[in-house]
Design a protein around this motif. Structure first.
Motif, PDB file in Angstrom:
ATOM      1  N   LYS A   1      -5.242  -4.414  -1.571  1.00 47.27           N
ATOM      2  CA  LYS A   1      -5.961  -4.405  -0.288  1.00 47.27           C
ATOM      3  C   LYS A   1      -6.115  -5.802   0.282  1.00 47.27           C
ATOM      4  O   LYS A   1      -5.921  -6.021   1.473  1.00 47.27           O
TER       5      LYS A   1
ATOM      6  N   ASP B   1       0.812  -1.223   0.000  1.00 41.81           N
ATOM      7  CA  ASP B   1       0.000   0.000   0.000  1.00 41.81           C
ATOM      8  C   ASP B   1       0.847   1.276   0.000  1.00 41.81           C
ATOM      9  O   ASP B   1       0.313   2.379  -0.077  1.00 41.81           O
TER      10      ASP B   1
ATOM     11  N   ILE C   1      -5.793  -2.305  -7.360  1.00 43.42           N
ATOM     12  CA  ILE C   1      -5.926  -1.881  -5.964  1.00 43.42           C
ATOM     13  C   ILE C   1      -6.685  -2.882  -5.100  1.00 43.42           C
ATOM     14  O   ILE C   1      -6.311  -3.120  -3.950  1.00 43.42           O
TER      15      ILE C   1
END
Length: 128
Positions: free
Chosen positions: A121, A108, A117
């Motif tokens: 995560k 991140d 993304i």
């Protein structure tokens, strides 16, 4: 919608990421390397081909990691990610200007292309 594949390649609990070079779409963004799935091609075969062409490496795919659909405005893609490892070759960059092996907890800290993304995560929360 275009199908695209990404390799989440693992070595010693680190993940391979690559930065798109200038002149390419999404230049300057980090990504899990891969590319477009050609017609009549299985996603796994596409990932093996793309990484051979773009990075001069041979990989072994372990399992599917997930899918992400992202609309960039002018194009919508379905990104299919697979976990795997490099089994042969030394990385030579063609569409990227940099690569790094990063601890998944630190992913991140990099600016990833939007379609990647959700995988970042997931890796930061759940790990490998």
């Amino acid at each position: 919608m275009i199908d695209v594949v990404a390799g989440i390649l693992i070595d010693n609990n680190k993940v391979l990421i690559a930065k798109r070079k200038e002149g390419k779409s999404m230049a300057g963004y980090w990504e899990f390397p891969g590319g477009k799935v050609e017609s009549e091609e299985k996603p796994e075969d596409s990932l093996i081909r793309e990484l051979r062409e773009e990075m001069n490496i041979k990989i072994d795919i372990d399992k599917k990691f997930g899918e992400s659909i992202y609309d960039y405005g002018n194009i919508e893609i379905k990104l299919i990610a697979f976990l795997g490892k490099i089994i042969e070759g030394n990385i030579t960059l063609k569409d990227h200007d940099e690569y790094r092996w990063v601890d998944y907890k630190d992913l991140d800290k990099f600016t990833f292309s939007p379609a990647d993304i959700s995988f970042v995560k997931k890796l930061c929360i759940k790990g490998l």
